[in-house]
Scaffold this motif. Sequence first.
Motif, PDB file in Angstrom:
ATOM      1  N   SER A 270       0.815  -1.224   0.000  1.00 42.90           N
ATOM      2  CA  SER A 270       0.000   0.000   0.000  1.00 42.90           C
ATOM      3  C   SER A 270       0.842   1.263   0.000  1.00 42.90           C
ATOM      4  N   GLY A 271       2.138   1.139   0.295  1.00 41.28           N
ATOM      5  CA  GLY A 271       2.977   2.322   0.428  1.00 41.28           C
ATOM      6  C   GLY A 271       2.904   2.942   1.802  1.00 41.28           C
ATOM      7  N   LEU A 272       2.150   2.337   2.717  1.00 40.23           N
ATOM      8  CA  LEU A 272       1.994   2.854   4.076  1.00 40.23           C
ATOM      9  C   LEU A 272       2.751   1.975   5.061  1.00 40.23           C
ATOM     10  N   ASP A 273       3.249   2.603   6.112  1.00 41.44           N
ATOM     11  CA  ASP A 273       3.909   1.873   7.190  1.00 41.44           C
ATOM     12  C   ASP A 273       2.853   1.529   8.221  1.00 41.44           C
TER      13      ASP A 273
ATOM     14  N   PRO B 271      -1.935  11.462   7.482  1.00 42.02           N
ATOM     15  CA  PRO B 271      -0.670  12.044   7.943  1.00 42.02           C
ATOM     16  C   PRO B 271       0.531  11.583   7.125  1.00 42.02           C
ATOM     17  N   ALA B 272       0.420  10.408   6.481  1.00 39.78           N
ATOM     18  CA  ALA B 272       1.538   9.891   5.692  1.00 39.78           C
ATOM     19  C   ALA B 272       1.661  10.580   4.341  1.00 39.78           C
ATOM     20  N   MET B 273       0.604  11.246   3.901  1.00 38.78           N
ATOM     21  CA  MET B 273       0.644  11.946   2.616  1.00 38.78           C
ATOM     22  C   MET B 273       1.381  13.271   2.757  1.00 38.78           C
ATOM     23  N   THR B 274       2.096  13.651   1.714  1.00 41.11           N
ATOM     24  CA  THR B 274       2.745  14.958   1.730  1.00 41.11           C
ATOM     25  C   THR B 274       1.692  16.049   1.582  1.00 41.11           C
ATOM     26  N   ARG B 275       2.087  17.278   1.887  1.00 40.90           N
ATOM     27  CA  ARG B 275       1.155  18.387   1.749  1.00 40.90           C
ATOM     28  C   ARG B 275       0.650  18.494   0.312  1.00 40.90           C
ATOM     29  N   ARG B 276       1.550  18.316  -0.656  1.00 36.71           N
ATOM     30  CA  ARG B 276       1.139  18.409  -2.056  1.00 36.71           C
ATOM     31  C   ARG B 276       0.164  17.288  -2.403  1.00 36.71           C
ATOM     32  N   GLU B 277       0.420  16.074  -1.915  1.00 33.72           N
ATOM     33  CA  GLU B 277      -0.498  14.958  -2.185  1.00 33.72           C
ATOM     34  C   GLU B 277      -1.888  15.249  -1.623  1.00 33.72           C
ATOM     35  N   ARG B 278      -1.947  15.822  -0.424  1.00 35.53           N
ATOM     36  CA  ARG B 278      -3.241  16.159   0.168  1.00 35.53           C
ATOM     37  C   ARG B 278      -3.961  17.213  -0.662  1.00 35.53           C
ATOM     38  N   GLU B 279      -3.212  18.230  -1.111  1.00 38.20           N
ATOM     39  CA  GLU B 279      -3.831  19.308  -1.875  1.00 38.20           C
ATOM     40  C   GLU B 279      -4.322  18.828  -3.236  1.00 38.20           C
TER      41      GLU B 279
END
Length: 307
Positions: free
Chosen positions: A90-93, A214-222
């Motif tokens: 998933s790319g998540l820890d 929280p694992a997403m970068t700010r740009r990914e969230r936007e």
Amino acid sequence: MEADYRSRFRNWERVATVRNSPVRELAGDGELLFTPELVPAMAHPILAQATPEIREAVLVHRLYEYLKFTIDLEQSAVIPVTGHISRGMSGLDLPEGMLLDAFKIVTDEAWHAQFTYELLRDVRNRTRIAPALPDAPTFTGALTRIHEELPSEIRGLDEILFAIVSETLISSLLDELPQDTRLPATVREMVADHAADEAKHHAYFSALLRYLWPAMTRRERELAGPYIPQLIFAFLEPDYPSAALGLRAAGLAGEDVEQIMSDVYGRDRIVADVRRGAAPTIQYFVEAGALEHGATLEAFQESGLIA
């Protein structure tokens, strides 16, 4: 991280319906096959004056629509995402317990799709009414469009976000159909089985969002945030082509179908219904901080999901 995750699957071997529920076959005649009050078109004057045979057929086709939606949702949207999570792709820890529980969800969802298909087949054999459905429900086309629109750097986030949306939006049908004693016991029991498993999945995917955001970068969230309302509508908005096909196949004239569709599915009513149905999931995204981003907040407001 392990301490933060509270698994709802510790007694899965004893309570999962795939391990405990019997194989059920549809039996009996003269019973309703879907709750009329959950089909807005049934209250329309055209259908109120229709023959009992047409009204019964409309309910059969609404059941087909629900069953086909369930099969496609489980197999095309939930199982692929949960399979990736279970294999650590998933790319998540994530805590190891979440990986183990993802395997159990894959098993649950495969069972849901199987017994749903078996019920659809039994309904077809008992009623002798052939399903009148598009090749795929509308939500799959909406998901394809969203996936293609996303910037390549976040493509794939839409899939996990839709799984979170669909698994945290407990359908009112899962609550209400099992309570309707006018329906065959087989229908009520199968939907109740589905609901019992989905309560655990709801808890899992609401926890997953707390790890994802929280694992997403700010740009990914936007970039991804403004698509969340579209994912919610993809799940909750009525499938208009399926509804129209069912009405036509039930024996209504084309002009009557057009009138019913126009009167019943007004945009303001649909947005209000989606907003009510999405309230728990919207709250999860608020708690995760998703609506703190301007573009995401604006998208929710423009969609009508929040004031």
